[in-house]
Design a protein around this motif. Structure first.
Motif, PDB file in Angstrom:
ATOM      1  N   GLN A 200       0.815  -1.214   0.000  1.00  0.00           N
ATOM      2  CA  GLN A 200       0.000   0.000   0.000  1.00  0.00           C
ATOM      3  C   GLN A 200       0.853   1.270   0.000  1.00  0.00           C
ATOM      4  N   GLN A 201       0.775   2.107   1.036  1.00  0.00           N
ATOM      5  CA  GLN A 201       1.491   3.374   1.035  1.00  0.00           C
ATOM      6  C   GLN A 201       2.972   3.238   1.391  1.00  0.00           C
ATOM      7  N   MET A 202       3.383   2.078   1.846  1.00  0.00           N
ATOM      8  CA  MET A 202       4.762   1.909   2.306  1.00  0.00           C
ATOM      9  C   MET A 202       5.717   1.765   1.125  1.00  0.00           C
ATOM     10  N   PRO A 203       6.859   2.480   1.149  1.00  0.00           N
ATOM     11  CA  PRO A 203       7.849   2.303   0.082  1.00  0.00           C
ATOM     12  C   PRO A 203       8.562   0.964   0.201  1.00  0.00           C
ATOM     13  N   VAL A 204       9.126   0.506  -0.904  1.00  0.00           N
ATOM     14  CA  VAL A 204       9.905  -0.728  -0.913  1.00  0.00           C
ATOM     15  C   VAL A 204      11.335  -0.398  -0.498  1.00  0.00           C
ATOM     16  N   PHE A 205      11.826  -1.114   0.516  1.00  0.00           N
ATOM     17  CA  PHE A 205      13.217  -0.982   0.940  1.00  0.00           C
ATOM     18  C   PHE A 205      13.982  -2.201   0.421  1.00  0.00           C
ATOM     19  N   ALA A 206      14.571  -2.058  -0.758  1.00  0.00           N
ATOM     20  CA  ALA A 206      15.318  -3.159  -1.352  1.00  0.00           C
ATOM     21  C   ALA A 206      16.623  -3.378  -0.597  1.00  0.00           C
ATOM     22  N   LYS A 207      17.257  -4.505  -0.857  1.00  0.00           N
ATOM     23  CA  LYS A 207      18.493  -4.829  -0.162  1.00  0.00           C
ATOM     24  C   LYS A 207      19.605  -3.849  -0.495  1.00  0.00           C
ATOM     25  N   GLY A 208      19.493  -3.176  -1.636  1.00  0.00           N
ATOM     26  CA  GLY A 208      20.478  -2.156  -1.968  1.00  0.00           C
ATOM     27  C   GLY A 208      20.331  -0.910  -1.108  1.00  0.00           C
ATOM     28  N   THR A 209      19.149  -0.714  -0.530  1.00  0.00           N
ATOM     29  CA  THR A 209      18.898   0.437   0.345  1.00  0.00           C
ATOM     30  C   THR A 209      19.122   0.075   1.801  1.00  0.00           C
ATOM     31  N   LEU A 210      18.488  -1.011   2.239  1.00  0.00           N
ATOM     32  CA  LEU A 210      18.671  -1.531   3.599  1.00  0.00           C
ATOM     33  C   LEU A 210      18.992  -3.020   3.491  1.00  0.00           C
ATOM     34  N   THR A 211      20.155  -3.403   3.925  1.00  0.00           N
ATOM     35  CA  THR A 211      20.554  -4.807   3.856  1.00  0.00           C
ATOM     36  C   THR A 211      19.776  -5.627   4.884  1.00  0.00           C
ATOM     37  N   ASP A 212      19.922  -6.951   4.802  1.00  0.00           N
ATOM     38  CA  ASP A 212      19.279  -7.815   5.792  1.00  0.00           C
ATOM     39  C   ASP A 212      19.778  -7.494   7.202  1.00  0.00           C
ATOM     40  N   GLU A 213      21.058  -7.155   7.312  1.00  0.00           N
ATOM     41  CA  GLU A 213      21.594  -6.796   8.625  1.00  0.00           C
ATOM     42  C   GLU A 213      20.956  -5.513   9.137  1.00  0.00           C
ATOM     43  N   ASP A 214      20.728  -4.553   8.231  1.00  0.00           N
ATOM     44  CA  ASP A 214      20.047  -3.312   8.624  1.00  0.00           C
ATOM     45  C   ASP A 214      18.634  -3.601   9.128  1.00  0.00           C
ATOM     46  N   THR A 215      17.903  -4.436   8.397  1.00  0.00           N
ATOM     47  CA  THR A 215      16.525  -4.732   8.799  1.00  0.00           C
ATOM     48  C   THR A 215      16.498  -5.486  10.126  1.00  0.00           C
ATOM     49  N   ARG A 216      17.447  -6.385  10.346  1.00  0.00           N
ATOM     50  CA  ARG A 216      17.522  -7.098  11.622  1.00  0.00           C
ATOM     51  C   ARG A 216      17.775  -6.123  12.765  1.00  0.00           C
ATOM     52  N   GLU A 217      18.612  -5.136  12.545  1.00  0.00           N
ATOM     53  CA  GLU A 217      18.901  -4.143  13.584  1.00  0.00           C
ATOM     54  C   GLU A 217      17.661  -3.299  13.881  1.00  0.00           C
ATOM     55  N   ILE A 218      16.912  -2.942  12.845  1.00  0.00           N
ATOM     56  CA  ILE A 218      15.667  -2.186  13.055  1.00  0.00           C
ATOM     57  C   ILE A 218      14.667  -3.022  13.842  1.00  0.00           C
ATOM     58  N   ILE A 219      14.525  -4.293  13.471  1.00  0.00           N
ATOM     59  CA  ILE A 219      13.608  -5.185  14.179  1.00  0.00           C
ATOM     60  C   ILE A 219      14.040  -5.356  15.631  1.00  0.00           C
ATOM     61  N   GLY A 220      15.341  -5.504  15.860  1.00  0.00           N
ATOM     62  CA  GLY A 220      15.848  -5.624  17.224  1.00  0.00           C
ATOM     63  C   GLY A 220      15.561  -4.383  18.050  1.00  0.00           C
ATOM     64  N   TYR A 221      15.692  -3.209  17.439  1.00  0.00           N
ATOM     65  CA  TYR A 221      15.376  -1.957  18.136  1.00  0.00           C
ATOM     66  C   TYR A 221      13.909  -1.915  18.540  1.00  0.00           C
ATOM     67  N   LEU A 222      13.022  -2.302  17.615  1.00  0.00           N
ATOM     68  CA  LEU A 222      11.589  -2.299  17.921  1.00  0.00           C
ATOM     69  C   LEU A 222      11.249  -3.313  19.007  1.00  0.00           C
ATOM     70  N   GLN A 223      11.881  -4.481  18.964  1.00  0.00           N
ATOM     71  CA  GLN A 223      11.662  -5.485  20.012  1.00  0.00           C
ATOM     72  C   GLN A 223      12.011  -4.904  21.385  1.00  0.00           C
ATOM     73  N   THR A 224      13.184  -4.276  21.461  1.00  0.00           N
ATOM     74  CA  THR A 224      13.647  -3.716  22.737  1.00  0.00           C
ATOM     75  C   THR A 224      12.741  -2.590  23.197  1.00  0.00           C
ATOM     76  N   LEU A 225      12.325  -1.755  22.258  1.00  0.00           N
ATOM     77  CA  LEU A 225      11.484  -0.608  22.579  1.00  0.00           C
ATOM     78  C   LEU A 225      10.135  -1.050  23.125  1.00  0.00           C
TER      79      LEU A 225
END
Length: 268
Positions: free
Chosen positions: A197-222
């Motif tokens: 829907q309104q969300m942009p696509v974050f391809a691996k060239g923009t955010l790697t799998d490691e980047d997405t894991r770090e974002i998910i980890g931040y949200l888990q902690t928060l």
């Protein structure tokens, strides 16, 4: 040596050398490149057949029997199994009626049924990203430095829509960025990769799998942090706090002023 010299002068020597070089390059590539298998390749014919039956019964009325899309639903050609897993896994699909935005709700399908439809769409319509494995989105064992980096990445790329704490926010035309507080790690990853829907696509060239894991980890902690009491104020920080300070402060002073004015008028 004379034999090789005579052969080298032959007209077939150069084409043969080129063929041998191409063969050697292909052999080296097959050895060096990682082995990958698509979900369509690993899916059994029985699973794909089951997915086809479910698709034709519950999805084709909006997306078309061949996934070409209709006025009621978009095309599924090239979307891949990941988009199917996200939309069905979060209960967004099938939609009861067309809306400005499909809300998340409990799904009516089992994990096996969702996997079957995803395998069928991947095998029949091909294309896009496939259902991720746990090592692509699992944030287990994250260090504090990586969690802090995930927070910076989230604030830079996501907080404008999802709020600084991932609690969601309003968007134009009756749409909104949903809260991430109860969204699974897998579905957060899938949403970032498929851009629903309104969300942009974050391809691996923009955010790697490691980047997405770090974002998910931040949200888990928060989201695991306990409430410290008081009003939550939507996690808006000084903006929300300032708003309520203004409303309560100025409103209270206005009430006191009116009370004093009435009291003075009665004294006269």
């Amino acid at each position: 040596m004379r034999f090789l010299t005579r052969r080298r002068r032959s007209k077939a020597a150069k084409p043969l050398a080129i063929l041998m070089a191409l063969f050697a390059m292909g052999l080296l590539y097959s050895v060096a490149s990682p082995a990958t298998q698509s979900s369509a390749e690993t899916a059994s014919p029985e699973q794909i057949a089951r997915g086809k039956a479910i698709f034709e019964q519950t999805c084709s009325s909006c997306h078309g029997l061949n996934g070409e899309g209709t006025s009621e639903g978009p095309t599924l050609i090239g979307v891949g199994s990941m988009a199917v897993d996200f939309q069905m896994g979060t209960g967004r699909m099938p939609m009861a009626r067309p809306e400005a935005q499909a809300p998340a709700k409990p799904t009516d399908y089992s994990a096996e049924e969702i996997a079957a439809v995803a395998a069928y769409v991947q095998a029949e319509f091909g294309g896009g990203p496939q259902v991720p494995t746990s090592d692509q989105y699992s944030a287990d064992g994250m260090t504090s430095e990586k969690l802090a980096r995930g927070g910076e990445l989230f604030k830079t790329n996501c907080s404008a829509c999802h709020n600084i704490e991932g609690t969601g926010g309003a968007l134009p035309n009756g749409k909104y960025a949903p809260s991430l507080e109860k969204t699974s790690d897998k579905h957060i990853y899938e949403a970032m990769r498929t851009g629903p829907q309104q969300m942009p696509v974050f391809a691996k060239g923009t955010l790697t799998d490691e980047d997405t894991r770090e974002i998910i980890g931040y949200l888990q902690t928060l989201h695991a942090q306990p409430e410290q009491g008081g009003l939550h104020l939507g996690g808006l920080g000084p903006v929300g706090e300032g708003f309520w300070a203004w409303v309560l402060g100025v409103g209270g002073l206005s009430l006191v002023a009116v009370w004093l004015a009435k009291k003075g008028a009665r004294a006269r």
